[in-house]
Design a protein around this motif. Structure first.
Motif, PDB file in Angstrom:
ATOM      1  N   ALA A 121       0.946  -1.227   0.038  1.00 17.61           N
ATOM      2  CA  ALA A 121      -0.085  -0.100   0.022  1.00 17.61           C
ATOM      3  C   ALA A 121       0.891   1.236  -0.090  1.00 17.61           C
ATOM      4  O   ALA A 121       1.869   1.056   0.633  1.00 17.61           O
ATOM      5  CB  ALA A 121      -0.967   0.156   1.248  1.00 17.61           C
ATOM      6  N   CYS A 122       0.547   2.377  -0.807  1.00 18.84           N
ATOM      7  CA  CYS A 122       1.194   3.722  -0.687  1.00 18.84           C
ATOM      8  C   CYS A 122       0.411   4.783  -0.535  1.00 18.84           C
ATOM      9  O   CYS A 122      -0.751   4.668  -1.136  1.00 18.84           O
ATOM     10  CB  CYS A 122       1.927   3.487  -2.276  1.00 18.84           C
ATOM     11  N   ASP A 123       0.766   5.555   0.400  1.00 21.65           N
ATOM     12  CA  ASP A 123      -0.255   6.857   0.775  1.00 21.65           C
ATOM     13  C   ASP A 123       0.416   7.992   0.446  1.00 21.65           C
ATOM     14  O   ASP A 123       0.378   9.190   1.127  1.00 21.65           O
ATOM     15  CB  ASP A 123      -1.104   6.612   1.938  1.00 21.65           C
ATOM     16  N   GLY A 124       1.671   7.916   0.031  1.00 23.58           N
ATOM     17  CA  GLY A 124       2.652   9.102  -0.033  1.00 23.58           C
ATOM     18  C   GLY A 124       3.540   9.312   0.965  1.00 23.58           C
ATOM     19  O   GLY A 124       4.166  10.065   0.985  1.00 23.58           O
ATOM     20  N   GLY A 125       3.002   8.853   2.379  1.00 17.92           N
ATOM     21  CA  GLY A 125       3.909   8.701   3.391  1.00 17.92           C
ATOM     22  C   GLY A 125       3.924  10.106   4.149  1.00 17.92           C
ATOM     23  O   GLY A 125       4.864  10.503   4.824  1.00 17.92           O
ATOM     24  N   GLU A 126       3.245  11.137   3.816  1.00 18.53           N
ATOM     25  CA  GLU A 126       3.399  12.559   4.291  1.00 18.53           C
ATOM     26  C   GLU A 126       2.005  12.906   5.072  1.00 18.53           C
ATOM     27  O   GLU A 126       1.801  14.213   5.079  1.00 18.53           O
ATOM     28  CB  GLU A 126       3.699  13.460   3.252  1.00 18.53           C
ATOM     29  N   GLY A 127       1.547  11.851   5.711  1.00 16.69           N
ATOM     30  CA  GLY A 127       0.138  12.215   6.371  1.00 16.69           C
ATOM     31  C   GLY A 127      -0.788  13.067   5.524  1.00 16.69           C
ATOM     32  O   GLY A 127      -1.134  12.584   4.414  1.00 16.69           O
ATOM     33  N   ALA A 128      -1.144  14.314   5.855  1.00 15.31           N
ATOM     34  CA  ALA A 128      -2.381  14.789   5.351  1.00 15.31           C
ATOM     35  C   ALA A 128      -1.845  15.498   3.997  1.00 15.31           C
ATOM     36  O   ALA A 128      -2.555  15.836   2.935  1.00 15.31           O
ATOM     37  CB  ALA A 128      -2.833  16.108   6.066  1.00 15.31           C
ATOM     38  N   LEU A 129      -0.579  15.671   3.711  1.00 15.42           N
ATOM     39  CA  LEU A 129       0.072  16.033   2.601  1.00 15.42           C
ATOM     40  C   LEU A 129       0.266  14.836   1.598  1.00 15.42           C
ATOM     41  O   LEU A 129       0.927  15.230   0.324  1.00 15.42           O
ATOM     42  CB  LEU A 129       1.486  16.949   2.948  1.00 15.42           C
ATOM     43  N   GLY A 130      -0.039  13.546   1.651  1.00 19.26           N
ATOM     44  CA  GLY A 130       0.221  12.678   0.817  1.00 19.26           C
ATOM     45  C   GLY A 130      -0.646  12.257  -0.156  1.00 19.26           C
ATOM     46  O   GLY A 130      -1.161  13.589  -0.531  1.00 19.26           O
ATOM     47  N   HIS A 131      -1.214  11.321  -0.467  1.00 17.74           N
ATOM     48  CA  HIS A 131      -2.141  11.107  -1.531  1.00 17.74           C
ATOM     49  C   HIS A 131      -3.105  10.022  -1.045  1.00 17.74           C
ATOM     50  O   HIS A 131      -2.877   9.222   0.026  1.00 17.74           O
ATOM     51  CB  HIS A 131      -1.671  10.578  -2.806  1.00 17.74           C
ATOM     52  N   PRO A 132      -4.314   9.403  -1.591  1.00 16.63           N
ATOM     53  CA  PRO A 132      -5.140   8.475  -1.320  1.00 16.63           C
ATOM     54  C   PRO A 132      -4.509   7.192  -1.147  1.00 16.63           C
ATOM     55  O   PRO A 132      -3.544   7.106  -2.111  1.00 16.63           O
ATOM     56  CB  PRO A 132      -6.376   8.594  -2.332  1.00 16.63           C
ATOM     57  N   ARG A 133      -4.596   6.391  -0.107  1.00 12.23           N
ATOM     58  CA  ARG A 133      -3.941   5.047  -0.071  1.00 12.23           C
ATOM     59  C   ARG A 133      -4.283   4.292  -1.219  1.00 12.23           C
ATOM     60  O   ARG A 133      -5.601   4.103  -1.645  1.00 12.23           O
ATOM     61  CB  ARG A 133      -4.288   4.502   1.090  1.00 12.23           C
ATOM     62  N   VAL A 134      -3.353   3.792  -2.317  1.00  9.99           N
ATOM     63  CA  VAL A 134      -3.707   2.625  -3.156  1.00  9.99           C
ATOM     64  C   VAL A 134      -2.952   1.275  -2.921  1.00  9.99           C
ATOM     65  O   VAL A 134      -1.809   1.339  -2.315  1.00  9.99           O
ATOM     66  CB  VAL A 134      -3.285   3.300  -4.551  1.00  9.99           C
ATOM     67  N   TRP A 135      -3.484   0.521  -3.172  1.00  4.87           N
ATOM     68  CA  TRP A 135      -2.891  -0.919  -3.223  1.00  4.87           C
ATOM     69  C   TRP A 135      -2.253  -1.113  -4.419  1.00  4.87           C
ATOM     70  O   TRP A 135      -2.766  -1.230  -5.531  1.00  4.87           O
ATOM     71  CB  TRP A 135      -3.748  -2.011  -2.634  1.00  4.87           C
ATOM     72  N   LEU A 136      -0.894  -1.677  -4.522  1.00  3.80           N
ATOM     73  CA  LEU A 136      -0.214  -2.030  -5.846  1.00  3.80           C
ATOM     74  C   LEU A 136       0.332  -3.273  -5.580  1.00  3.80           C
ATOM     75  O   LEU A 136       0.713  -4.086  -4.557  1.00  3.80           O
ATOM     76  CB  LEU A 136       1.035  -1.081  -5.945  1.00  3.80           C
ATOM     77  N   SER A 137       0.071  -4.090  -6.712  1.00  3.94           N
ATOM     78  CA  SER A 137       0.674  -5.516  -6.838  1.00  3.94           C
ATOM     79  C   SER A 137       2.170  -5.544  -7.532  1.00  3.94           C
ATOM     80  O   SER A 137       1.981  -4.984  -8.768  1.00  3.94           O
ATOM     81  CB  SER A 137      -0.146  -6.411  -7.486  1.00  3.94           C
ATOM     82  N   ILE A 138       3.088  -5.974  -7.084  1.00  8.96           N
ATOM     83  CA  ILE A 138       4.472  -6.133  -7.801  1.00  8.96           C
ATOM     84  C   ILE A 138       4.294  -7.248  -8.702  1.00  8.96           C
ATOM     85  O   ILE A 138       4.130  -8.537  -8.261  1.00  8.96           O
ATOM     86  CB  ILE A 138       5.587  -6.130  -6.936  1.00  8.96           C
ATOM     87  N   PRO A 139       4.597  -7.375 -10.017  1.00  6.30           N
ATOM     88  CA  PRO A 139       4.482  -8.638 -11.008  1.00  6.30           C
ATOM     89  C   PRO A 139       5.647  -9.240 -10.759  1.00  6.30           C
ATOM     90  O   PRO A 139       6.973  -8.861 -10.611  1.00  6.30           O
ATOM     91  CB  PRO A 139       4.506  -7.940 -12.237  1.00  6.30           C
TER      92      PRO A 139
END
Length: 62
Positions: A17-35
């Motif tokens: 999952a990635c959310d930009g890591g900057e709290g309110a300054l990040g981005h919406p959480r997205v789930w990513l799959s590594i091929p």
């Protein structure tokens, strides 16, 4: 003005999952799959590159 290079992270899971890591300054959480064939994925929001640990020696220099 200098643009920072996107971050690269080594991970243990093929699904992350990635959310930009900057709290309110990040981005919406997205789930990513590594091929399993390529060993990495990039976040469509922040361009952070996630590399599976099995591929770190092959891709970290790229």
């Amino acid at each position: 003005m200098v643009t920072k290079a996107p971050e690269t992270r080594i991970v243990d899971s093929y699904r992350i999952a990635c959310d930009g890591g900057e709290g309110a300054l990040g981005h919406p959480r997205v789930w990513l799959s590594i091929p399993p064939a390529t060993g990495f994925v990039e976040c469509p929001y922040c361009d952070c590159k996630y590399i599976h640990h099995a591929f770190k020696d092959k891709l970290s220099a790229a």
